[in-house]
Write an enzyme that holds these catalytic residues in place. Structure first.
Site, mmCIF file in Angstrom:
data_model
loop_
_atom_site.group_PDB
_atom_site.id
_atom_site.type_symbol
_atom_site.label_atom_id
_atom_site.label_comp_id
_atom_site.label_asym_id
_atom_site.label_seq_id
_atom_site.Cartn_x
_atom_site.Cartn_y
_atom_site.Cartn_z
ATOM 1 N N TRP A 21 -40.787 21.731 44.609
ATOM 2 C CA TRP A 21 -41.651 22.807 44.633
ATOM 3 C C TRP A 21 -42.249 22.416 43.331
ATOM 4 C CZ3 TRP A 21 -38.365 25.204 39.695
ATOM 5 C CH2 TRP A 21 -39.377 26.513 39.239
ATOM 6 N N ASP A 49 -36.412 19.108 50.726
ATOM 7 C CA ASP A 49 -36.399 19.987 50.673
ATOM 8 C C ASP A 49 -38.586 20.664 51.022
ATOM 9 O OD1 ASP A 49 -35.133 22.654 50.699
ATOM 10 O OD2 ASP A 49 -35.789 22.755 48.680
ATOM 11 N N TYR A 54 -44.150 27.665 48.310
ATOM 12 C CA TYR A 54 -44.623 26.090 47.151
ATOM 13 C C TYR A 54 -45.921 25.794 47.286
ATOM 14 C CZ TYR A 54 -39.175 25.333 47.282
ATOM 15 O OH TYR A 54 -37.730 26.099 46.615
ATOM 16 N N SER A 154 -30.981 31.753 50.858
ATOM 17 C CA SER A 154 -30.947 30.995 49.517
ATOM 18 C C SER A 154 -30.395 32.044 48.830
ATOM 19 C CB SER A 154 -32.247 30.133 49.254
ATOM 20 O OG SER A 154 -32.062 30.028 47.553
ATOM 21 N N LEU A 212 -31.411 20.116 36.870
ATOM 22 C CA LEU A 212 -31.888 19.966 35.409
ATOM 23 C C LEU A 212 -32.233 21.036 34.772
ATOM 24 C CD1 LEU A 212 -33.863 16.360 35.707
ATOM 25 C CD2 LEU A 212 -30.690 16.659 35.418
ATOM 26 N N ALA A 213 -32.532 21.845 35.457
ATOM 27 C CA ALA A 213 -32.148 23.042 34.803
ATOM 28 C C ALA A 213 -33.706 22.771 34.640
ATOM 29 C CB ALA A 213 -31.258 23.595 33.329
ATOM 30 N N ARG A 230 -43.205 20.589 32.735
ATOM 31 C CA ARG A 230 -43.764 21.457 33.599
ATOM 32 C C ARG A 230 -43.135 22.592 32.874
ATOM 33 N NH1 ARG A 230 -38.562 22.874 38.024
ATOM 34 N NH2 ARG A 230 -39.390 20.930 38.768
ATOM 35 N N GLY A 286 -35.480 17.254 41.555
ATOM 36 C CA GLY A 286 -37.196 17.309 41.578
ATOM 37 C C GLY A 286 -37.776 15.843 40.441
ATOM 38 N N ASN A 296 -32.946 9.034 38.860
ATOM 39 C CA ASN A 296 -32.429 10.806 39.252
ATOM 40 C C ASN A 296 -31.551 9.468 39.891
ATOM 41 O OD1 ASN A 296 -33.580 11.638 37.308
ATOM 42 N ND2 ASN A 296 -34.871 12.512 38.332
HETATM 43 N N1 LIG Z 1 -34.306 27.757 47.080
HETATM 44 C C1 LIG Z 1 -34.760 28.143 45.515
HETATM 45 O O1 LIG Z 1 -34.998 29.171 45.571
HETATM 46 C C2 LIG Z 1 -34.947 26.792 44.798
HETATM 47 C C3 LIG Z 1 -35.421 26.999 43.376
HETATM 48 C C4 LIG Z 1 -36.341 25.889 42.387
HETATM 49 C C5 LIG Z 1 -35.547 24.351 43.423
HETATM 50 N N2 LIG Z 1 -35.822 24.739 45.019
HETATM 51 C C6 LIG Z 1 -35.598 23.252 45.706
HETATM 52 O O2 LIG Z 1 -34.654 22.703 44.424
HETATM 53 C C7 LIG Z 1 -35.898 20.983 43.741
HETATM 54 C C8 LIG Z 1 -34.912 20.455 42.572
HETATM 55 O O3 LIG Z 1 -35.587 21.709 41.809
HETATM 56 P P1 LIG Z 1 -36.388 21.494 40.382
HETATM 57 O O4 LIG Z 1 -38.018 20.921 40.889
HETATM 58 O O5 LIG Z 1 -36.175 22.453 39.245
HETATM 59 O O6 LIG Z 1 -34.475 20.338 39.565
HETATM 60 P P2 LIG Z 1 -34.354 19.591 38.300
HETATM 61 O O7 LIG Z 1 -34.375 18.610 38.486
HETATM 62 O O8 LIG Z 1 -34.224 20.544 37.429
HETATM 63 O O9 LIG Z 1 -36.399 20.040 37.555
HETATM 64 C C9 LIG Z 1 -37.065 18.718 37.744
HETATM 65 C C10 LIG Z 1 -38.136 18.558 37.178
HETATM 66 O O10 LIG Z 1 -37.513 17.472 35.981
HETATM 67 C C11 LIG Z 1 -38.764 16.700 35.182
HETATM 68 N N3 LIG Z 1 -37.460 16.145 35.822
HETATM 69 C C12 LIG Z 1 -36.739 15.318 36.631
HETATM 70 N N4 LIG Z 1 -36.175 14.279 36.853
HETATM 71 C C13 LIG Z 1 -36.687 13.147 35.446
HETATM 72 C C14 LIG Z 1 -35.707 12.694 34.281
HETATM 73 N N5 LIG Z 1 -35.526 11.678 34.954
HETATM 74 N N6 LIG Z 1 -36.213 12.246 33.401
HETATM 75 C C15 LIG Z 1 -37.192 13.620 32.546
HETATM 76 N N7 LIG Z 1 -37.544 14.325 33.859
HETATM 77 C C16 LIG Z 1 -37.710 14.206 34.759
HETATM 78 C C17 LIG Z 1 -39.867 16.374 35.928
HETATM 79 O O11 LIG Z 1 -40.583 17.879 35.519
HETATM 80 P P3 LIG Z 1 -41.631 17.094 34.900
HETATM 81 O O12 LIG Z 1 -41.635 15.226 34.547
HETATM 82 O O13 LIG Z 1 -43.058 17.427 34.998
HETATM 83 O O14 LIG Z 1 -41.684 17.562 33.062
HETATM 84 C C18 LIG Z 1 -39.250 17.214 37.903
HETATM 85 O O15 LIG Z 1 -39.774 18.044 38.440
HETATM 86 C C19 LIG Z 1 -36.775 21.700 44.339
HETATM 87 O O16 LIG Z 1 -38.130 20.524 44.136
HETATM 88 C C20 LIG Z 1 -36.838 22.866 45.894
HETATM 89 O O17 LIG Z 1 -36.761 21.653 46.834
HETATM 90 C C21 LIG Z 1 -35.723 25.522 45.192
#
Ligand SMILES: NC(=O)c1ccc[n+]([C@@H]2O[C@H](COP(=O)([O-])OP(=O)(O)OC[C@H]3O[C@@H](n4cnc5c(N)ncnc54)[C@H](OP(=O)(O)O)[C@@H]3O)[C@@H](O)[C@H]2O)c1
Length: 325
Positions: A21, A49, A54, A154, A212-213, A230, A286, A296
């Site tokens: 996503w 996923d 997306y 979901s 990680l919100a 993001r 993500g 991660n």
């Molecule tokens: N079912 C649903 O409704 C739903 C909704 C949302 C997500 N999802 C699923 O859940 C997955 C994960 O969600 P999410 O992407 O929101 O997860 P998240 O872990 O909350 O956010 C990921 C984002 O945080 C930043 N990041 C990640 N690791 C980092 C690190 N080690 N250090 C610094 N920044 C870091 C990156 O963004 P930047 O580098 O761009 O800042 C990355 O794209 C999605 O890909 C999707 O498959 C499902």
């Protein structure tokens, strides 16, 4: 990497998985998808996923192209997709879980992913305008045709999920076996309270999102929205209020003190905290670049550092109502 049963089903998912996503197509092209997916797979990730909507289907195309180049044995990994919002504008293809949309939807996703079947399909949100029975039958048929292996929901309410289970049981259909809810230090109530009976009595598994919100729980938004994050992406302006929520940032700063005492990063501690919940089957991470994937994956080593004492310290900072939502 350890593998957990997806609820009471027979399939096992890696504790950490990788989702697409926001990132795939927008920030991650085919080459970087190959890099990120390889790093994850090499660390033991077996679940990737995705969702139809997306990047309006382009995330599935990127993942499909990456999988084709990677050439992994199909038995060694799981792919998901999800349906609800749709990618076409006609009356029957938007914000729905009607039978026609779901049947067309799975065919389109399989084509974009270049796969004969997906492992998991999710009803991405509930649809109050379609009878749950119609959706349960469509999911059952998709599974019977071998186009998907397991189905789930979901962000459905516990009552809606129980209704789907009951309908499936009454007609001897495939039941939903998993839910995909948001779960992180700042959004906990649904998983910890509302779904408690679903886990205990019905054996539902949880593939949880945004651990990680959206990056807030890395600490990167402590001093505003950084370039290239993001929070700065066009089309994601709606996330900015959440990413700059001062109450949440105050808590992140307090949590960072604990992470430092444990000798880890805020991000790794936040991921490990999700893994401490035994009802979570897999934490979907993500990443916009491969370094984040590698970073991660190190959260696995932090789980044991979260002793009852450390969990209690964290709990005292995040207790009460959800910080976000
Ligand atoms: N079912 C649903 O409704 C739903 C909704 C949302 C997500 N999802 C699923 O859940 C997955 C994960 O969600 P999410 O992407 O929101 O997860 P998240 O872990 O909350 O956010 C990921 C984002 O945080 C930043 N990041 C990640 N690791 C980092 C690190 N080690 N250090 C610094 N920044 C870091 C990156 O963004 P930047 O580098 O761009 O800042 C990355 O794209 C999605 O890909 C999707 O498959 C499902």
């Amino acid at each position: 990497m350890e593998y957990r049963h997806l609820g009471r089903s027979g399939i096992k998912v890696s504790e950490l998985s990788l989702g697409s996503w926001v990132t795939f197509h927008n920030q991650v092209g085919i080459d970087s998808a190959i890099e990120s997916m390889s790093a994850a797979y090499e660390a033991g990730v077996n679940f990737f996923d995705n969702a139809e909507n997306y990047a309006s289907g382009l995330s599935e195309e990127v993942m499909g192209a990456a999988l084709k180049k990677l050439g992994w044995r199909r038995g060694s990994y799981l792919v998901s997709t999800k349906f609800f919002w749709g990618i076409n504008e006609t009356p029957n293809e938007k914000n729905t879980l009607n039978r026609k949309y779901l049947i067309e939807g799975i065919n389109g996703s399989l084509k974009r992913l270049g796969l004969d079947y997906v492992d998991l399909i999710f009803c991405h949100r509930p649809d109050s305008t379609t009878p749950i029975e119609e959706t349960v039958w469509a999911m059952h048929n998709i599974l019977e045709w071998g186009k998907a292996l397991y189905w789930g929901t979901s962000e459905w309410s516990a009552a809606e999920i129980m209704a789907a289970i009951e309908i499936a049981e009454r007609h001897h259909l495939h039941k939903p076996v998993m839910e995909q809810p948001q779960y992180n230090m700042f959004v906990r109530n649904r998983v910890e309270v509302e779904y408690a009976r679903l886990f205990k009595d019905y054996g539902i598994g949880a593939t949880t999102w945004s651990p990680l919100a959206s990056g807030l729980l890395t600490g990167k938004y402590n001093n505003g929205i950084p370039e290239g994050s993001r929070g700065n992406l066009p089309g994601y302006e709606w996330l900015r209020d959440q990413l700059t929520n001062q109450n949440a940032i105050t808590k992140v700063k307090q949590l960072q003190v604990i992470a430092a005492e444990l000798g880890t990063t805020m991000a790794q501690m936040a991921l490990a905290w999700c893994l401490k919940n035994p009802n979570v089957s897999t934490v979907i991470t993500g990443a916009s670049r491969v370094e984040q994937v590698r970073d991660n994956m190190k959260a696995l080593a932090v789980v044991d550092k979260l002793t009852p004492d450390a969990m209690q310290q964290i709990g005292s900072i995040i207790s009460g109502n959800d910080t976000l939502r």
